[in-house]
Design a protein around this motif. Structure first.
Motif, PDB file in Angstrom:
ATOM      1  N   THR A 104       1.178  -1.485   0.235  1.00 54.59           N
ATOM      2  CA  THR A 104       0.194   0.172  -0.041  1.00 54.59           C
ATOM      3  C   THR A 104       1.160   1.317   0.387  1.00 54.59           C
ATOM      4  O   THR A 104       2.134   1.434   0.664  1.00 54.59           O
ATOM      5  CB  THR A 104      -1.257  -0.172   1.139  1.00 54.59           C
ATOM      6  N   PRO A 105       0.608   2.713  -0.903  1.00 56.08           N
ATOM      7  CA  PRO A 105       1.065   3.751  -0.911  1.00 56.08           C
ATOM      8  C   PRO A 105       1.404   4.116   0.598  1.00 56.08           C
ATOM      9  O   PRO A 105       2.148   4.792   0.374  1.00 56.08           O
ATOM     10  CB  PRO A 105       0.031   4.640  -1.656  1.00 56.08           C
ATOM     11  N   GLY A 106       0.420   3.951   1.813  1.00 56.01           N
ATOM     12  CA  GLY A 106       0.762   4.528   3.684  1.00 56.01           C
ATOM     13  C   GLY A 106       1.396   3.007   3.855  1.00 56.01           C
ATOM     14  O   GLY A 106       1.065   3.603   4.774  1.00 56.01           O
ATOM     15  N   TYR A 107       2.265   2.597   3.368  1.00 58.62           N
ATOM     16  CA  TYR A 107       3.469   1.669   4.325  1.00 58.62           C
ATOM     17  C   TYR A 107       4.184   2.248   4.697  1.00 58.62           C
ATOM     18  O   TYR A 107       3.939   2.502   6.240  1.00 58.62           O
ATOM     19  CB  TYR A 107       4.086   0.848   3.131  1.00 58.62           C
ATOM     20  N   PRO A 108       4.561   3.974   4.186  1.00 67.74           N
ATOM     21  CA  PRO A 108       5.719   4.418   5.965  1.00 67.74           C
ATOM     22  C   PRO A 108       4.551   4.503   6.986  1.00 67.74           C
ATOM     23  O   PRO A 108       5.433   4.456   8.245  1.00 67.74           O
ATOM     24  CB  PRO A 108       5.595   5.241   5.049  1.00 67.74           C
ATOM     25  N   VAL A 109       3.535   4.869   6.796  1.00 66.36           N
ATOM     26  CA  VAL A 109       2.793   5.446   7.641  1.00 66.36           C
ATOM     27  C   VAL A 109       2.475   4.161   8.848  1.00 66.36           C
ATOM     28  O   VAL A 109       2.621   4.401  10.262  1.00 66.36           O
ATOM     29  CB  VAL A 109       1.676   6.470   7.343  1.00 66.36           C
ATOM     30  N   VAL A 110       1.933   3.268   7.792  1.00 64.88           N
ATOM     31  CA  VAL A 110       2.240   1.886   8.740  1.00 64.88           C
ATOM     32  C   VAL A 110       2.862   1.180   9.789  1.00 64.88           C
ATOM     33  O   VAL A 110       2.390   0.937  10.474  1.00 64.88           O
ATOM     34  CB  VAL A 110       1.340   1.120   7.841  1.00 64.88           C
ATOM     35  N   SER A 111       4.070   1.176   9.170  1.00 69.30           N
ATOM     36  CA  SER A 111       5.175   1.115   9.633  1.00 69.30           C
ATOM     37  C   SER A 111       5.252   1.789  10.639  1.00 69.30           C
ATOM     38  O   SER A 111       5.881   1.439  11.677  1.00 69.30           O
ATOM     39  CB  SER A 111       6.784   0.780   8.128  1.00 69.30           C
ATOM     40  N   THR A 112       5.631   3.344  11.015  1.00 70.97           N
ATOM     41  CA  THR A 112       6.167   4.438  11.628  1.00 70.97           C
ATOM     42  C   THR A 112       5.139   3.568  12.703  1.00 70.97           C
ATOM     43  O   THR A 112       5.263   3.670  14.186  1.00 70.97           O
ATOM     44  CB  THR A 112       5.890   5.576  11.337  1.00 70.97           C
ATOM     45  N   SER A 113       3.651   3.704  12.826  1.00 66.11           N
ATOM     46  CA  SER A 113       2.374   3.204  13.385  1.00 66.11           C
ATOM     47  C   SER A 113       2.496   2.477  14.812  1.00 66.11           C
ATOM     48  O   SER A 113       3.025   2.627  15.416  1.00 66.11           O
ATOM     49  CB  SER A 113       1.445   3.509  12.726  1.00 66.11           C
ATOM     50  N   PHE A 114       3.141   1.169  13.464  1.00 66.72           N
ATOM     51  CA  PHE A 114       3.297  -0.041  14.217  1.00 66.72           C
ATOM     52  C   PHE A 114       3.958  -0.092  15.338  1.00 66.72           C
ATOM     53  O   PHE A 114       4.343  -0.294  16.435  1.00 66.72           O
ATOM     54  CB  PHE A 114       3.386  -1.145  12.741  1.00 66.72           C
ATOM     55  N   GLU A 115       5.721  -0.122  14.566  1.00 65.02           N
ATOM     56  CA  GLU A 115       6.875   0.709  15.292  1.00 65.02           C
ATOM     57  C   GLU A 115       6.614   1.106  16.656  1.00 65.02           C
ATOM     58  O   GLU A 115       6.690   0.934  18.315  1.00 65.02           O
ATOM     59  CB  GLU A 115       7.582   1.140  14.911  1.00 65.02           C
ATOM     60  N   LYS A 116       5.701   3.265  16.739  1.00 70.30           N
ATOM     61  CA  LYS A 116       5.484   2.890  17.901  1.00 70.30           C
ATOM     62  C   LYS A 116       4.831   2.851  18.754  1.00 70.30           C
ATOM     63  O   LYS A 116       4.600   2.319  19.654  1.00 70.30           O
ATOM     64  CB  LYS A 116       4.516   4.610  17.213  1.00 70.30           C
ATOM     65  N   ALA A 117       3.701   1.575  18.450  1.00 70.50           N
ATOM     66  CA  ALA A 117       3.076   1.104  19.060  1.00 70.50           C
ATOM     67  C   ALA A 117       3.499  -0.326  19.834  1.00 70.50           C
ATOM     68  O   ALA A 117       3.295  -0.550  21.518  1.00 70.50           O
ATOM     69  CB  ALA A 117       1.298   0.702  18.665  1.00 70.50           C
ATOM     70  N   ALA A 118       4.154  -0.797  19.354  1.00 65.54           N
ATOM     71  CA  ALA A 118       5.267  -1.735  19.670  1.00 65.54           C
ATOM     72  C   ALA A 118       6.144  -1.655  20.810  1.00 65.54           C
ATOM     73  O   ALA A 118       6.038  -2.179  21.938  1.00 65.54           O
ATOM     74  CB  ALA A 118       5.948  -2.842  18.761  1.00 65.54           C
ATOM     75  N   LYS A 119       6.677  -0.606  20.585  1.00 64.95           N
ATOM     76  CA  LYS A 119       7.596   0.099  21.375  1.00 64.95           C
ATOM     77  C   LYS A 119       6.695   0.744  22.795  1.00 64.95           C
ATOM     78  O   LYS A 119       7.381   0.100  23.931  1.00 64.95           O
ATOM     79  CB  LYS A 119       8.767   1.106  20.832  1.00 64.95           C
ATOM     80  N   ASP A 120       5.655   0.701  22.238  1.00 67.65           N
ATOM     81  CA  ASP A 120       4.814   1.500  24.247  1.00 67.65           C
ATOM     82  C   ASP A 120       4.662  -0.077  23.908  1.00 67.65           C
ATOM     83  O   ASP A 120       4.536   0.401  25.868  1.00 67.65           O
ATOM     84  CB  ASP A 120       3.714   2.289  23.447  1.00 67.65           C
ATOM     85  N   ILE A 121       3.960  -0.566  24.036  1.00 72.90           N
ATOM     86  CA  ILE A 121       3.324  -1.545  24.330  1.00 72.90           C
ATOM     87  C   ILE A 121       4.919  -3.159  25.355  1.00 72.90           C
ATOM     88  O   ILE A 121       4.683  -2.943  26.297  1.00 72.90           O
ATOM     89  CB  ILE A 121       3.342  -2.414  23.494  1.00 72.90           C
ATOM     90  N   MET A 122       6.066  -2.489  24.517  1.00 76.49           N
ATOM     91  CA  MET A 122       6.979  -3.063  25.222  1.00 76.49           C
ATOM     92  C   MET A 122       7.566  -2.142  26.654  1.00 76.49           C
ATOM     93  O   MET A 122       7.883  -3.092  27.857  1.00 76.49           O
ATOM     94  CB  MET A 122       7.906  -3.238  24.403  1.00 76.49           C
ATOM     95  N   ASN A 123       6.910  -1.090  26.386  1.00 76.10           N
ATOM     96  CA  ASN A 123       7.473  -0.549  27.815  1.00 76.10           C
ATOM     97  C   ASN A 123       6.705  -0.417  28.512  1.00 76.10           C
ATOM     98  O   ASN A 123       6.884   0.344  29.901  1.00 76.10           O
ATOM     99  CB  ASN A 123       8.146   1.004  27.059  1.00 76.10           C
ATOM    100  N   GLY A 124       5.727  -0.712  28.638  1.00 75.42           N
ATOM    101  CA  GLY A 124       4.324  -1.405  29.674  1.00 75.42           C
ATOM    102  C   GLY A 124       3.391  -0.620  29.081  1.00 75.42           C
ATOM    103  O   GLY A 124       2.595  -0.535  30.109  1.00 75.42           O
ATOM    104  N   ALA A 125       2.621   0.452  27.763  1.00 80.00           N
ATOM    105  CA  ALA A 125       1.851   0.709  27.904  1.00 80.00           C
ATOM    106  C   ALA A 125       0.728  -0.388  27.639  1.00 80.00           C
ATOM    107  O   ALA A 125       0.588  -1.674  27.537  1.00 80.00           O
ATOM    108  CB  ALA A 125       1.271   1.511  26.374  1.00 80.00           C
ATOM    109  N   ASP A 126      -0.805   0.098  28.377  1.00 75.93           N
ATOM    110  CA  ASP A 126      -2.268  -0.427  27.629  1.00 75.93           C
ATOM    111  C   ASP A 126      -1.640  -1.289  26.972  1.00 75.93           C
ATOM    112  O   ASP A 126      -1.940  -0.388  25.393  1.00 75.93           O
ATOM    113  CB  ASP A 126      -3.146   0.015  28.585  1.00 75.93           C
ATOM    114  N   VAL A 127      -2.012  -2.306  26.203  1.00 72.15           N
ATOM    115  CA  VAL A 127      -1.889  -3.297  24.547  1.00 72.15           C
ATOM    116  C   VAL A 127      -3.057  -2.225  24.091  1.00 72.15           C
ATOM    117  O   VAL A 127      -2.424  -1.945  23.236  1.00 72.15           O
ATOM    118  CB  VAL A 127      -1.891  -4.371  24.502  1.00 72.15           C
TER     119      VAL A 127
END
Length: 431
Positions: free
Chosen positions: A385-408
């Motif tokens: 998808t042309p939106g992949y750059p945003v998909v990727s960065t949004s995925f990374e932010k969510a995964a890192k936040d979760i790793m660091n203890g954020a509510d899933v």
């Protein structure tokens, strides 16, 4: 070998430029020179990689010597400046005819009008690994010589000592088995038994962890229409997977810091390392015959690993004569002998069966043959998808936040909102 994902973050930024830059990018007008061959400029991000450049030099010299109609002129950029060079050229409508790009960014460039369909023979593109071919809206826009693959590295002696079953491609570890194995390894004395590569950043996060999510039944986006991440990235399967992901760090199975790469495994500080083919030769050299290259864990819906790496495309503004020459060059370049040379120089998986069979690393008797098997059986490309750059960065932010203890669930909902907002603001990217 350098990590083939190292430039993807920069390439993702290039993709973002496509969202805001000119709708069409044009070639700088290389033309025939006084009756001589038509010159075709080719850009790579390979400066600083002598092994890679040597193979390109061989292909170009062979092609230029094989005919007199076209001449490929190569320009190489260091990784750090390739992003800026392509961005500036796109804005000025002066892209060269041939450009390399990271596979998942291709749909953004095609949507923005930077690329034209490759129009290579179907017999050629059909012979490549599916993850080495970039397709957008039913047309092939890019193709590559190789692919990367992920695996779990382990030592046979360590698993046998702890009574842990060695998984196979036919019978990989289930999640329950994996959890039990990691628990045993922690009890055996490994302070942190599992290296998930969480110290890395950028595109690694999507490439490495979205296949686990897909194995659990979720995804980064609903691929049926590429119009929303709702339900795919924040549904029950995604929540279950990311709850496990958070648990892995909370329980001390994995660390969020540490050296990027495979050093902790080589030093026997961890028992299992989730890593890529680019670290395999070093591990093999250090661990020897005790090294196991294991299949990915089955999180419930079948094992998955990431696929798709650097590929070649032809810019939309490339003139008719230059485009024809660019296609002839690319068709020439996909000979098995060149793909094998590239593979053995860079220790990456060849994109054709013939090149794989001839490879000293990935052929039938090659020490890294398992990676070719894993790529063929389990690799899945990132969303086209042309939106992949945003998909990727949004995925990374969510995964890192979760790793660091954020509510899933709230973290995943925020990622879905960011992805869907981008899609909406770009009128669905034409879907």
């Amino acid at each position: 070998m350098r990590n083939p994902l190292a430039m993807v973050a920069a390439a993702s930024l290039l993709g973002t430029v496509a969202l805001t830059g000119c709708a069409k990018a044009s070639h700088d007008g290389a033309s025939a020179d006084g009756g001589g061959p038509t010159k075709i400029t080719m850009w790579t991000h390979s400066a600083g990689n002598p092994g890679e450049l040597a193979v390109y030099r061989r292909i170009i010299d062979d092609f230029n010597a094989s005919q007199g109609e076209y001449q490929i002129v190569q320009q190489n950029f260091p990784q750090g400046s390739y992003n800026d060079a392509v961005t500036a050229a796109a804005a000025a409508r002066k892209l060269p005819c041939l450009i390399d790009m990271d596979g998942p960014v291709m749909p953004n460039w095609a949507w923005a009008g930077y690329l034209q369909p490759l129009d290579l023979p179907a017999s050629l593109t059909d012979s490549l690994l599916p993850t080495a071919v970039g397709t957008y809206r039913g047309k092939v826009y890019s193709a590559g010589y190789w692919d990367a693959a992920l695996s779990l590295f382990a030592r046979r002696s360590v698993l046998e000592k702890n009574g842990i079953r060695i998984p196979t491609v036919e019978q990989p570890w289930t999640l329950a088995e994996f959890d039990a194995a990691v628990g045993k390894l922690k009890d055996s004395g490994y302070k942190t038994p599992l290296d998930l590569g969480a110290a890395d950043k950028g595109e690694w996060w999507s490439y490495a962890y979205s296949p686990m999510l897909q194995s659990a039944g979720g995804d980064e986006i609903d691929r049926s229409g590429m119009r929303t991440a709702q339900g795919a990235l924040n549904g029950p399967a995604a929540v279950a997977f990311f709850s496990w992901f958070q648990k892995a760090f909370k329980e001390g199975w994995a660390n969020s810091d540490g050296p990027v790469g495979n050093q902790n495994f080589v030093d026997d500080k961890v028992a299992l390392s989730y890593t890529g083919v680019w670290n395999a030769k070093d591990a093999l050299d250090k661990v020897g015959s005790d090294l196991l290259i294991l299949p990915p864990v089955d999180f419930g819906k079948g094992p998955r690993i990431g696929g798709g790496s650097w590929q070649w495309g032809i810019s939309a503004g490339c003139g008719k004569a230059q485009s024809e020459g660019a296609r002839k060059y690319l068709e020439f370049s996909f000979q098995d002998k060149y793909l094998t040379a590239f593979s053995d120089s860079q220790v990456v998986i060849p994109a054709t069966a013939g090149a794989t069979a001839a490879s000293k690393y990935f052929g039938p008797d090659g020490a890294l043959r398992q990676f070719a098997v894993l790529s063929q059986k389990f690799a899945l490309a990132r969303p086209a998808t042309p939106g992949y750059p945003v998909v990727s960065t949004s995925f990374e932010k969510a995964a890192k936040d979760i790793m660091n203890g954020a509510d899933v669930k709230p973290a995943l909902d925020a990622a879905v909102q960011a992805i869907d907002s981008d899609i909406k603001s770009n009128n669905g990217y034409g879907n």
